[in-house]
Design an enzyme around this catalytic site. Structure first.
Site, PDB file in Angstrom:
ATOM      1  N   ASP A 177     -34.434  94.919  56.957  1.00  0.00           N
ATOM      2  CA  ASP A 177     -33.136  94.334  56.589  1.00  0.00           C
ATOM      3  C   ASP A 177     -32.658  95.155  55.401  1.00  0.00           C
ATOM      4  O   ASP A 177     -33.372  95.253  54.389  1.00  0.00           O
ATOM      5  CB  ASP A 177     -33.356  92.852  56.235  1.00  0.00           C
ATOM      6  CG  ASP A 177     -32.083  92.144  55.774  1.00  0.00           C
ATOM      7  OD1 ASP A 177     -31.348  92.720  54.941  1.00  0.00           O
ATOM      8  OD2 ASP A 177     -31.855  91.004  56.204  1.00  0.00           O
ATOM      9  N   ASP A 225     -26.006  89.190  51.286  1.00  0.00           N
ATOM     10  CA  ASP A 225     -25.602  88.940  52.671  1.00  0.00           C
ATOM     11  C   ASP A 225     -24.098  88.790  52.838  1.00  0.00           C
ATOM     12  O   ASP A 225     -23.616  87.860  53.477  1.00  0.00           O
ATOM     13  CB  ASP A 225     -26.369  87.732  53.247  1.00  0.00           C
ATOM     14  CG  ASP A 225     -27.832  88.070  53.503  1.00  0.00           C
ATOM     15  OD1 ASP A 225     -28.089  88.912  54.381  1.00  0.00           O
ATOM     16  OD2 ASP A 225     -28.720  87.521  52.804  1.00  0.00           O
ATOM     17  N   HIS A 254     -33.067  94.178  51.759  1.00  0.00           N
ATOM     18  CA  HIS A 254     -34.397  93.795  51.285  1.00  0.00           C
ATOM     19  C   HIS A 254     -35.172  94.893  50.576  1.00  0.00           C
ATOM     20  O   HIS A 254     -36.396  94.898  50.576  1.00  0.00           O
ATOM     21  CB  HIS A 254     -35.234  93.274  52.461  1.00  0.00           C
ATOM     22  CG  HIS A 254     -34.762  91.938  52.948  1.00  0.00           C
ATOM     23  ND1 HIS A 254     -35.469  91.171  53.823  1.00  0.00           N
ATOM     24  CD2 HIS A 254     -33.648  91.236  52.655  1.00  0.00           C
ATOM     25  CE1 HIS A 254     -34.813  90.049  54.069  1.00  0.00           C
ATOM     26  NE2 HIS A 254     -33.699  90.068  53.382  1.00  0.00           N
ATOM     27  N   ASP A 283     -27.168  90.232  60.007  1.00  0.00           N
ATOM     28  CA  ASP A 283     -27.655  89.124  59.187  1.00  0.00           C
ATOM     29  C   ASP A 283     -26.817  89.017  57.923  1.00  0.00           C
ATOM     30  O   ASP A 283     -27.054  89.738  56.963  1.00  0.00           O
ATOM     31  CB  ASP A 283     -29.139  89.343  58.833  1.00  0.00           C
ATOM     32  CG  ASP A 283     -29.705  88.174  58.033  1.00  0.00           C
ATOM     33  OD1 ASP A 283     -29.058  87.121  57.971  1.00  0.00           O
ATOM     34  OD2 ASP A 283     -30.808  88.331  57.468  1.00  0.00           O
ATOM     35  N   TRP A 315     -39.672  85.870  59.292  1.00  0.00           N
ATOM     36  CA  TRP A 315     -39.420  86.090  57.871  1.00  0.00           C
ATOM     37  C   TRP A 315     -39.831  84.819  57.120  1.00  0.00           C
ATOM     38  O   TRP A 315     -39.418  83.728  57.467  1.00  0.00           O
ATOM     39  CB  TRP A 315     -37.955  86.397  57.563  1.00  0.00           C
ATOM     40  CG  TRP A 315     -37.725  86.358  56.074  1.00  0.00           C
ATOM     41  CD1 TRP A 315     -38.140  87.277  55.165  1.00  0.00           C
ATOM     42  CD2 TRP A 315     -37.117  85.300  55.325  1.00  0.00           C
ATOM     43  NE1 TRP A 315     -37.821  86.870  53.892  1.00  0.00           N
ATOM     44  CE2 TRP A 315     -37.194  85.661  53.963  1.00  0.00           C
ATOM     45  CE3 TRP A 315     -36.511  84.090  55.678  1.00  0.00           C
ATOM     46  CZ2 TRP A 315     -36.691  84.856  52.939  1.00  0.00           C
ATOM     47  CZ3 TRP A 315     -36.004  83.284  54.659  1.00  0.00           C
ATOM     48  CH2 TRP A 315     -36.088  83.673  53.305  1.00  0.00           C
ATOM     49  N   LYS A 369     -39.456  91.866  52.499  1.00  0.00           N
ATOM     50  CA  LYS A 369     -38.401  91.629  51.510  1.00  0.00           C
ATOM     51  C   LYS A 369     -38.917  92.015  50.137  1.00  0.00           C
ATOM     52  O   LYS A 369     -40.125  92.021  49.905  1.00  0.00           O
ATOM     53  CB  LYS A 369     -38.024  90.152  51.553  1.00  0.00           C
ATOM     54  CG  LYS A 369     -36.821  89.778  50.722  1.00  0.00           C
ATOM     55  CD  LYS A 369     -36.261  88.435  51.139  1.00  0.00           C
ATOM     56  CE  LYS A 369     -35.154  88.020  50.203  1.00  0.00           C
ATOM     57  NZ  LYS A 369     -34.415  86.847  50.676  1.00  0.00           N
ATOM     58  N   ASP A 384     -29.541  90.746  47.414  1.00  0.00           N
ATOM     59  CA  ASP A 384     -29.515  90.480  48.851  1.00  0.00           C
ATOM     60  C   ASP A 384     -28.484  89.394  49.151  1.00  0.00           C
ATOM     61  O   ASP A 384     -28.824  88.301  49.583  1.00  0.00           O
ATOM     62  CB  ASP A 384     -30.921  90.045  49.285  1.00  0.00           C
ATOM     63  CG  ASP A 384     -31.019  89.815  50.777  1.00  0.00           C
ATOM     64  OD1 ASP A 384     -30.265  90.453  51.525  1.00  0.00           O
ATOM     65  OD2 ASP A 384     -31.860  88.996  51.199  1.00  0.00           O
ATOM     66  N   HIS A 392     -32.077  94.273  60.658  1.00  0.00           N
ATOM     67  CA  HIS A 392     -31.024  93.344  60.273  1.00  0.00           C
ATOM     68  C   HIS A 392     -30.033  94.161  59.478  1.00  0.00           C
ATOM     69  O   HIS A 392     -30.387  94.679  58.412  1.00  0.00           O
ATOM     70  CB  HIS A 392     -31.574  92.229  59.373  1.00  0.00           C
ATOM     71  CG  HIS A 392     -32.156  91.077  60.125  1.00  0.00           C
ATOM     72  ND1 HIS A 392     -32.663  89.962  59.499  1.00  0.00           N
ATOM     73  CD2 HIS A 392     -32.284  90.857  61.464  1.00  0.00           C
ATOM     74  CE1 HIS A 392     -33.086  89.108  60.421  1.00  0.00           C
ATOM     75  NE2 HIS A 392     -32.890  89.623  61.610  1.00  0.00           N
ATOM     76  N   GLU A 445     -40.393  90.725  59.102  1.00  0.00           N
ATOM     77  CA  GLU A 445     -39.332  91.166  58.181  1.00  0.00           C
ATOM     78  C   GLU A 445     -39.794  91.088  56.723  1.00  0.00           C
ATOM     79  O   GLU A 445     -40.047  90.015  56.199  1.00  0.00           O
ATOM     80  CB  GLU A 445     -38.092  90.281  58.385  1.00  0.00           C
ATOM     81  CG  GLU A 445     -36.925  90.636  57.470  1.00  0.00           C
ATOM     82  CD  GLU A 445     -35.695  89.763  57.713  1.00  0.00           C
ATOM     83  OE1 GLU A 445     -35.800  88.771  58.466  1.00  0.00           O
ATOM     84  OE2 GLU A 445     -34.647  90.074  57.127  1.00  0.00           O
TER      85      GLU A 445
HETATM   86  C1  RNT Z   1     -33.714  86.394  54.365  1.00  0.00           C
HETATM   87  C2  RNT Z   1     -33.839  87.195  55.612  1.00  0.00           C
HETATM   88  C3  RNT Z   1     -33.743  86.420  56.888  1.00  0.00           C
HETATM   89  C4  RNT Z   1     -32.681  85.357  56.858  1.00  0.00           C
HETATM   90  C5  RNT Z   1     -32.453  84.667  58.182  1.00  0.00           C
HETATM   91  C6  RNT Z   1     -31.612  83.437  58.043  1.00  0.00           C
HETATM   92  O1  RNT Z   1     -33.633  87.160  53.233  1.00  0.00           O
HETATM   93  O2  RNT Z   1     -32.907  88.228  55.611  1.00  0.00           O
HETATM   94  O3  RNT Z   1     -33.557  87.291  57.948  1.00  0.00           O
HETATM   95  O4  RNT Z   1     -31.464  85.868  56.429  1.00  0.00           O
HETATM   96  O5  RNT Z   1     -33.647  84.421  58.798  1.00  0.00           O
HETATM   97 ZN    ZN Z   2     -32.698  89.370  57.420  1.00  0.00          ZN
END
Ligand code: RNT
Ligand code: ZN
Length: 413
Positions: free
Chosen positions: A253, A290, A256, A320, A179, A222, A288, A280, A220
């Site tokens: 993810d 998290d 994303h 994640d 990523w 986004k 995003d 993720h 990955e």
């Molecule tokens: C960031 C991505 C990525 C990170 C990690 C720390 O938006 O989701 O996966 O969260 O690599």
């Molecule tokens: Zn991620």
């Protein structure tokens, strides 16, 4: 109600709880090391950037490899099953004052992690780190500065070697996920060139070759990051096409995408055209963000898709999130257990019967059955799952965390 009563109740709906328990027990989830220390890692210097942010200041953050490993151990002791640990390149462990830049890290800098994983029978996954570094203030693999771009290509190849080392040492394949934060805050004059450079950088990485039996690469995508709102080089379309054309995997993810897009809905399309997928699982609140994964509709939706597509063994499943506003160890335990609960919930659903209702156009029956399932004795089956793994099923695990906080975390000043 006891487990055996729950078993009978589910059997009446055509669900085999024993099969569900066995399937879940064999399913590893990759637990991200970065929840334990707010993605700091062990390099000295740069603070977090790349459009991701950790908020909160809960006391007790892990500051050293020993502290982080102790916290991971503590968390795993409260999570049923055998899992994997997901590392980032900035968690290299340098000894005797050695400091090595990211393009020169080697397997030996991760020897302690391998020893840690080996002693516990865990697998390791890996991520190159393209943020929190002086050469990551602009773009990385898509940089227009050839020196910077080559630096990150070397970093990625170094990470491939480390991933191979993990897999070889542990006898378990390693997922290396890429990523990059590359993007622009404001309206681009050229969307094409950075993407062409990213494709070229990845091609250069692949030209370095790696053992595909040992390492799988995922990419990955986004939609945007903080300070990078107008353009993301590694978009969904970019990686989906790049991965398909090079035989790599896309990683989705669920933080994303645009807020009304559903990763659960995307899974079946990806499965029809790829051998394997990577995920993720996170919780995004308005962006995003998290947040810690909950036993909520979104997580249940993803789990349901994996189960009914029969894709559990085709999926690299990782979490994640990074929340520094609550006890970090509890955050891991809550997120991991919730992912498992969502999977168990999906495994306790009579999908065959319900698909037949859909095919027959009997949507009333489908609704009745879906609603009936919501009040089934799911908790009894979860408790049984934990008991068989010698793990506390109820929230009583939190008493242990409180004690750990008093005796260990609160002493970290
Ligand atoms: C960031 C991505 C990525 C990170 C990690 C720390 O938006 O989701 O996966 O969260 O690599
Ligand atoms: Zn991620």
């Amino acid at each position: 109600m006891s487990y055996s009563n729950a078993k009978t109740a589910y059997a009446m709906l055509g669900v085999d709880t024993e099969h569900a328990l066995k399937t879940l027990a064999a399913l590893p989830i990759s637990m991200h090391c970065w929840q334990g220390d707010d993605i700091h890692g062990f390099e000295s210097g740069a603070s977090l950037d790349g459009g991701i942010q950790v908020t909160g200041n809960y006391p007790g953050v892990a500051r050293t490899p020993d502290e982080l490993m102790a916290d991971i151990d503590f968390a795993l002791a409260h999570i049923p099953g055998k899992h994997r640990i997901n590392l980032h390149a900035n968690y290299a462990i340098f000894e005797d004052g050695e400091q090595v830049d990211r393009d020169a890290i080697e397997p030996r800098h991760f020897k302690k992690w391998v020893e840690f994983a080996k002693a516990r029978g865990l697998g390791l996954d890996f991520n190159p780190t393209y943020f929190a570094h002086p050469l990551a203030s602009g773009m990385t693999l898509a940089s227009a500065d050839e020196n910077i771009r080559q630096f990150w290509i070397r970093h990625t190849i170094a990470c491939l070697r480390i991933s191979e080392y993990f897999a070889r040492e542990l006898g378990k394949p390693c997922l290396m996920n890429i990523w990059i934060p590359d993007g622009l805050k404001d309206i681009p004059a050229d969307r094409l060139a950075p993407r062409a450079r990213l494709a070229d950088s990845l091609d250069q990485v692949l030209a370095a070759e790696y053992d595909k039996e040992l390492v799988s690469i995922s990419l990955e995508s986004k939609v945007f990051g903080i300070g990078l709102e107008s353009y993301t080089v590694g978009s969904n379309e970019f990686y989906t096409n790049y991965a398909a054309s090079r035989g790599l995997m896309s990683l989705m993810d669920n933080g994303h995408y645009h807020p009304t897009e559903s990763v659960a809905d995307k899974i079946s399309s990806m499965l029809l055209f790829s051998d394997k997928i990577a995920l993720h699982v996170t919780r995004s609140v308005r962006w995003d963000s998290d947040h810690v994964v909950l036993f909520d509709d979104e997580t249940r939706g993803i789990a349901a898709e994996l189960v009914r597509c029969n894709a559990l063994d085709r999926t690299f499943l990782a979490l994640d999130f990074f929340d520094a506003s609550i006890n970090r160890v509890a955050a891991w335990i809550i997120g991991m257990r919730n992912m498992q609960k969502a999977l168990l919930y999906a495994l306790l659903t009579p999908w065959k019967d319900m698909s037949a209702m859909q095919d027959a156009g009997d949507f009333t029956a489908l609704m009745v059955r879906s609603e009936e399932l919501k009040t089934m004795p799911f908790g009894e089956v979860w408790n049984e799952f934990c008991r068989r793994a010698n793990i506390e099923p109820t929230e009583a695990w939190f008493e242990d965390v409180r004690r750990y906080e008093r005796e260990v975390l609160s002493l970290r000043k």
